[in-house]
Design a protein around this motif. Structure first.
Motif, PDB file in Angstrom:
ATOM      1  N   GLU A 214       0.853  -1.209  -0.035  1.00 33.24           N
ATOM      2  CA  GLU A 214      -0.019  -0.285   0.040  1.00 33.24           C
ATOM      3  C   GLU A 214       0.842   1.243  -0.039  1.00 33.24           C
ATOM      4  O   GLU A 214       0.463   2.299  -0.745  1.00 33.24           O
ATOM      5  N   ILE A 215       1.904   1.086   0.804  1.00 33.69           N
ATOM      6  CA  ILE A 215       2.624   2.332   0.925  1.00 33.69           C
ATOM      7  C   ILE A 215       3.656   2.407  -0.431  1.00 33.69           C
ATOM      8  O   ILE A 215       3.928   3.597  -1.005  1.00 33.69           O
ATOM      9  N   ASN A 216       4.022   1.342  -0.858  1.00 28.52           N
ATOM     10  CA  ASN A 216       4.995   1.552  -1.955  1.00 28.52           C
ATOM     11  C   ASN A 216       4.394   0.699  -3.249  1.00 28.52           C
ATOM     12  O   ASN A 216       4.361  -0.258  -3.536  1.00 28.52           O
ATOM     13  N   GLN A 217       3.628   1.650  -4.113  1.00 27.91           N
ATOM     14  CA  GLN A 217       2.650   1.062  -5.308  1.00 27.91           C
ATOM     15  C   GLN A 217       3.564   1.410  -6.595  1.00 27.91           C
ATOM     16  O   GLN A 217       3.004   0.964  -7.755  1.00 27.91           O
ATOM     17  N   ASN A 218       4.596   1.884  -6.716  1.00 25.08           N
ATOM     18  CA  ASN A 218       5.044   2.411  -7.851  1.00 25.08           C
ATOM     19  C   ASN A 218       6.254   1.451  -8.181  1.00 25.08           C
ATOM     20  O   ASN A 218       7.088   1.817  -9.205  1.00 25.08           O
ATOM     21  N   ASN A 219       6.918   0.448  -7.245  1.00 26.65           N
ATOM     22  CA  ASN A 219       7.962  -0.153  -8.004  1.00 26.65           C
ATOM     23  C   ASN A 219       7.936  -1.803  -7.379  1.00 26.65           C
ATOM     24  O   ASN A 219       6.919  -1.709  -6.509  1.00 26.65           O
ATOM     25  N   TYR A 220       8.926  -2.397  -7.404  1.00 28.56           N
ATOM     26  CA  TYR A 220       8.857  -3.910  -6.750  1.00 28.56           C
ATOM     27  C   TYR A 220       9.100  -3.626  -5.341  1.00 28.56           C
ATOM     28  O   TYR A 220       9.511  -2.757  -4.759  1.00 28.56           O
ATOM     29  N   ASN A 221       8.391  -4.731  -4.769  1.00 29.98           N
ATOM     30  CA  ASN A 221       8.569  -5.053  -3.340  1.00 29.98           C
ATOM     31  C   ASN A 221       9.206  -6.511  -3.122  1.00 29.98           C
ATOM     32  O   ASN A 221       8.761  -7.325  -3.947  1.00 29.98           O
ATOM     33  N   SER A 222      10.028  -6.788  -2.292  1.00 31.83           N
ATOM     34  CA  SER A 222      10.692  -8.176  -2.380  1.00 31.83           C
ATOM     35  C   SER A 222      10.233  -8.790  -1.115  1.00 31.83           C
ATOM     36  O   SER A 222      10.081  -8.271   0.066  1.00 31.83           O
ATOM     37  N   MET A 223      10.034 -10.132  -1.068  1.00 31.89           N
ATOM     38  CA  MET A 223       9.927 -10.755   0.249  1.00 31.89           C
ATOM     39  C   MET A 223      10.926 -11.871   0.071  1.00 31.89           C
ATOM     40  O   MET A 223      11.244 -12.681  -0.648  1.00 31.89           O
ATOM     41  N   CYS A 224      11.471 -12.008   1.357  1.00 32.67           N
ATOM     42  CA  CYS A 224      12.750 -12.930   1.737  1.00 32.67           C
ATOM     43  C   CYS A 224      12.313 -14.148   2.489  1.00 32.67           C
ATOM     44  O   CYS A 224      11.841 -14.033   3.587  1.00 32.67           O
ATOM     45  N   LEU A 225      12.361 -15.265   1.734  1.00 31.96           N
ATOM     46  CA  LEU A 225      11.855 -16.479   2.271  1.00 31.96           C
ATOM     47  C   LEU A 225      13.134 -17.826   2.278  1.00 31.96           C
ATOM     48  O   LEU A 225      13.740 -17.646   1.517  1.00 31.96           O
ATOM     49  N   ASP A 226      12.953 -18.671   3.263  1.00 31.39           N
ATOM     50  CA  ASP A 226      13.715 -19.760   3.124  1.00 31.39           C
ATOM     51  C   ASP A 226      12.897 -21.020   3.513  1.00 31.39           C
ATOM     52  O   ASP A 226      11.806 -20.926   4.077  1.00 31.39           O
ATOM     53  N   ARG A 227      13.705 -22.201   2.860  1.00 26.93           N
ATOM     54  CA  ARG A 227      12.820 -23.282   3.207  1.00 26.93           C
ATOM     55  C   ARG A 227      13.374 -23.964   4.593  1.00 26.93           C
ATOM     56  O   ARG A 227      12.803 -24.944   5.317  1.00 26.93           O
ATOM     57  N   LEU A 228      14.433 -23.289   5.236  1.00 29.14           N
ATOM     58  CA  LEU A 228      14.715 -23.799   6.558  1.00 29.14           C
ATOM     59  C   LEU A 228      13.795 -23.839   7.502  1.00 29.14           C
ATOM     60  O   LEU A 228      13.616 -24.543   8.332  1.00 29.14           O
ATOM     61  N   HIS A 229      12.981 -22.465   7.455  1.00 27.84           N
ATOM     62  CA  HIS A 229      12.212 -22.161   8.572  1.00 27.84           C
ATOM     63  C   HIS A 229      10.477 -22.696   8.292  1.00 27.84           C
ATOM     64  O   HIS A 229       9.870 -22.798   8.988  1.00 27.84           O
ATOM     65  N   LEU A 230      10.321 -22.370   6.753  1.00 26.05           N
ATOM     66  CA  LEU A 230       8.916 -22.824   6.280  1.00 26.05           C
ATOM     67  C   LEU A 230       8.754 -24.024   5.615  1.00 26.05           C
ATOM     68  O   LEU A 230       7.666 -24.790   5.884  1.00 26.05           O
TER      69      LEU A 230
END
Length: 383
Positions: A214-230
């Motif tokens: 919602e705050i940043n609608q003009n560019n990419y946003n990244s989500m950092c995820l790993d298999r170790l925890h999920l």
């Protein structure tokens, strides 16, 4: 979308996106400024920094300084790096800060040499009696009464891993009021955000993700995820839900073994490539079935996974991280794993540390030049 979105989109499509991780929990603004200067010269296109307005401003100053020096160093920087602000969910190791309890510390000094940022002062055990009299507390944050230097701590966990007792070192989550903070970061120069979301709580994570988008609608946003925890299934489900919100503005940072990139070998970066492989097979590949008929009888059906075009609407850009080094891109190519970029933190900082810590850094152009040359080799090896 803005021109800057399109430029970053092309960098990802061309697999020329190198991200320098200054440290999601690193609030040493002067140190970040030097890293920003070196890696802007070296060709990094994203600088990943702490969600701290002062750190954003210093990163901007480092980038500006690089452009001032490019002619003198006979370098053409090209695309200005994007400042990416990192935010962490409670429980995520990237944004936590360690706390050493002086009343429980046994004074073994084992934590001091393993701290990569010198956040644990040398000789602090000689002053344990003093820290005990200051009456500091884990519950009440007060730097003047604490051993660990908060602005330098990046929450890597090396101190607690080596500590012989498990009740001496604990961690605080570096909580942020995002709705107020993130617009200020954008005003200071940030263009994109990353949520470190390798935690189990799905509902809370997605609420945070919605706010960021919602705050940043003009560019990419990244989500950092790993298999170790999920694990694989929760990882895939979280990406599916994140894409519903971000649509074509989603980057997934495939975090192999978080904060483990001190060594420059294939094994250190293996899990980052493996994590990207899982994501690719779920989102970026399709099964291509073929019939082969040799003579009479039934045809033999073969199937093989092939990559969709990078322009495909379902494609999700992937950036490798977590144990990444100078061999990350090479290993991914050997394994046939596509990645759109590589993000390097520990290793990228380590190789320029001697230059960054030199007191003559800004007055001796040769120091900056040598640091640039080393950093540039790392960038080139990963694009």
């Amino acid at each position: 979308m803005t021109d800057r979105f399109k430029i970053l989109q092309n960098l990802l499509k061309e697999e020329k996106c190198f991200k320098m991780i200054c440290g999601a929990g690193n609030e040493d603004a002067l140190y970040v400024k030097k890293l920003a200067l070196i890696y802007t010269l070296a060709g990094a296109k994203i600088l990943d920094i702490s969600a701290n307005v002062d750190v954003v401003k210093h990163a901007m100053e480092g980038i500006d300084k690089a452009y001032e020096l490019q002619d003198q160093l006979e370098i053409e920087i090209g695309v200005r790096p994007y400042i990416m602000v990192s935010i962490g969910m409670p429980g995520d190791h990237h944004v936590r800060k360690s706390y050493i309890d002086p009343n429980k510390c046994i004074g073994c000094n084992m934590c001091i040499p393993v701290c990569p940022t010198e956040a644990i002062p040398k000789g602090f055990t000689d002053e344990l009696d003093l820290f005990q009299t200051l009456d500091g507390s884990f519950k009440v944050e007060d730097q003047s009464k604490e051993i660990v230097i908060k602005d330098l701590c990046i929450g890597c966990g090396k101190c607690s891993n080596i500590c012989p007792k498990d009740d001496i070192i604990s961690y605080r989550h570096n909580a942020r009021e995002l709705r107020e903070l993130l617009p200020k970061c954008i005003e200071a120069g940030a263009e994109t955000f990353e949520l470190h979301a390798a935690v189990g709580e799905q509902k809370v994570t997605m609420e945070e993700w919605e706010l960021i988008n919602e705050i940043n609608q003009n560019n990419y946003n990244s989500m950092c995820l790993d298999r170790l925890h999920l694990g694989n299934f929760k990882l895939e489900y979280r990406i599916e839900e994140a894409k519903k919100i971000s649509k074509n503005r989603l980057i997934i940072q495939a975090d192999g073994y978080p904060m483990s990139g001190g060594e420059n070998d294939f094994n250190s970066t293996l899990q980052a490539v493996a994590c990207a492989d899982v994501i690719n097979k779920k989102f970026n590949m399709r099964i291509n079935k073929k019939e082969q008929k040799e003579g009479p009888g039934k045809a033999k059906i073969t199937s093989k996974r092939i990559y969709r075009p990078l322009s495909h609407r379902h494609n999700i850009p992937i950036v490798l991280s977590g144990g990444t080094n100078a061999l990350s891109k090479q290993l991914a190519e050997k394994a046939g794993v596509r990645c759109n970029g590589v993000a390097i933190g520990t290793y990228a900082r380590d190789i320029v540390e001697d230059f960054v810590s030199n007191e003559n850094f800004y007055t001796d152009i040769n120091i900056i030049k040598k640091a640039y040359q080393i950093a540039n080799k790392l960038v080139k090896s990963n694009i």
